[in-house]
Design a protein around this motif. Structure first.
Motif, mmCIF file in Angstrom:
data_model
loop_
_atom_site.group_PDB
_atom_site.id
_atom_site.type_symbol
_atom_site.label_atom_id
_atom_site.label_comp_id
_atom_site.label_asym_id
_atom_site.label_seq_id
_atom_site.Cartn_x
_atom_site.Cartn_y
_atom_site.Cartn_z
ATOM 1 N N SER A 140 45.767 128.077 40.030
ATOM 2 C CA SER A 140 47.192 128.241 40.331
ATOM 3 C C SER A 140 47.915 129.097 39.306
ATOM 4 O O SER A 140 49.008 129.594 39.572
ATOM 5 N N ASN A 154 59.861 126.078 39.408
ATOM 6 C CA ASN A 154 58.499 126.269 39.897
ATOM 7 C C ASN A 154 58.496 127.169 41.133
ATOM 8 O O ASN A 154 59.441 127.164 41.914
ATOM 9 N N GLN A 179 51.487 124.306 51.117
ATOM 10 C CA GLN A 179 51.218 122.930 50.707
ATOM 11 C C GLN A 179 52.519 122.132 50.606
ATOM 12 O O GLN A 179 53.509 122.614 50.046
ATOM 13 N N GLN A 181 54.099 119.028 48.845
ATOM 14 C CA GLN A 181 53.769 118.312 47.621
ATOM 15 C C GLN A 181 54.915 117.420 47.152
ATOM 16 O O GLN A 181 55.398 117.549 46.022
ATOM 17 N N ILE A 184 54.977 115.331 43.589
ATOM 18 C CA ILE A 184 53.873 115.715 42.699
ATOM 19 C C ILE A 184 53.956 117.170 42.246
ATOM 20 O O ILE A 184 53.231 117.569 41.343
ATOM 21 N N LYS A 185 54.817 117.974 42.853
ATOM 22 C CA LYS A 185 54.832 119.397 42.540
ATOM 23 C C LYS A 185 55.295 119.643 41.108
ATOM 24 O O LYS A 185 56.322 119.143 40.666
ATOM 25 N N THR A 186 54.487 120.431 40.385
ATOM 26 C CA THR A 186 54.830 120.882 39.042
ATOM 27 C C THR A 186 54.424 122.353 38.936
ATOM 28 O O THR A 186 53.969 122.951 39.904
ATOM 29 N N ASP A 188 51.876 123.264 37.530
ATOM 30 C CA ASP A 188 50.415 123.284 37.455
ATOM 31 C C ASP A 188 49.729 122.810 38.736
ATOM 32 O O ASP A 188 48.503 122.909 38.842
ATOM 33 N N THR A 189 50.475 122.266 39.697
ATOM 34 C CA THR A 189 49.832 121.801 40.919
ATOM 35 C C THR A 189 49.256 122.982 41.687
ATOM 36 O O THR A 189 49.807 124.078 41.679
ATOM 37 N N ASP A 193 46.456 120.236 46.077
ATOM 38 C CA ASP A 193 47.345 119.104 45.810
ATOM 39 C C ASP A 193 48.329 118.937 46.972
ATOM 40 O O ASP A 193 48.927 119.911 47.437
ATOM 41 N N GLY A 194 48.508 117.714 47.427
ATOM 42 C CA GLY A 194 49.415 117.459 48.539
ATOM 43 C C GLY A 194 48.744 117.658 49.882
ATOM 44 O O GLY A 194 47.510 117.614 49.995
#
Length: 207
Positions: A140, A154, A179, A181, A184-186, A188-189, A193-194
């Motif tokens: 990512s 982000n 995605q 997310q 949980i989204k940051t 770095d995700t 993810d998601g």
């Protein structure tokens, strides 16, 4: 004595009934309501590449769901053919057109919930001069030129920038995945993810 036993038995039965009733009520109170997971219906996704130096050079590639809420997924209808050594802005038109009289712009909903969504991209290695590489599916942190961010800073991906390589090429690939997310989204995700709202791969040509 018989009367006393009858009274005692009656009281025991009454106490047992109260205990069972109280336990039943407690179980009902403790049971958490089931969450309803509303799934967005997407019937078409259009990738729109607009040449920054020539507004007449607009390339649109679309994927359509042929059966709406049925079992079939979005199907890619078009190839992407871009001009060599040119810079494009990519935007998305994402729609739910199950009801032609009330077409939903899912892109607006993504914008409203941008802290829960991110687009990821994968493409033939070095078909673009900028971003170089092959996209951010495998990592990512790899280069993609996002033009938009959420309130946390982000990336989102409803608008991105792409500069094609000077060399012509045919039969490459351009893949985009959205995605979902929530919570949980940051920064770095990543692409795994998601939950995946859609995942599309187009043939990419540069000429």
């Amino acid at each position: 004595m018989k009367t006393f036993n009858q009274i005692l038995n009656f009281r025991l039965i009454a106490l047992l009934f109260v205990a069972v009733f109280a336990a039943s009520c407690s179980d009902d109170d403790d049971a958490a309501p089931e969450e309803e997971n509303e799934v967005e219906v997407i019937t078409s996704v259009s990738l729109i590449f607009t040449n920054n130096a020539d507004a007449t050079d607009v390339v649109t590639a679309t994927a359509v769901d042929p059966d709406g809420e049925g079992i079939q997924e979005l199907q890619v209808n078009d190839e992407i053919t871009l001009t060599a050594d040119a810079t494009y802005t990519l935007t998305m038109a994402i729609l739910n057109a199950l009801d032609p009289a009330d077409v939903e712009d899912i892109g607006e909903e993504i914008l409203e919930e941008d802290d829960e969504h991110q687009f990821f991209f994968s493409f033939t290695n070095d078909v673009f001069a900028d971003p170089a590489g092959n996209g951010n599916f495998d990592d990512s942190a790899d280069a993609v030129n996002y033009n938009d961010t959420d309130d946390n800073g982000n990336p989102v991906g409803l608008s991105t920038s792409w500069t094609t390589n000077a060399a012509a090429s045919t039969g490459g690939s351009f893949r985009v995945r959205l995605q979902h997310q929530p919570d949980i989204k940051t920064g770095d995700t990543g692409v795994n993810d998601g939950d995946t709202d859609f995942d599309l791969t187009f043939v990419l040509n540069v000429q």
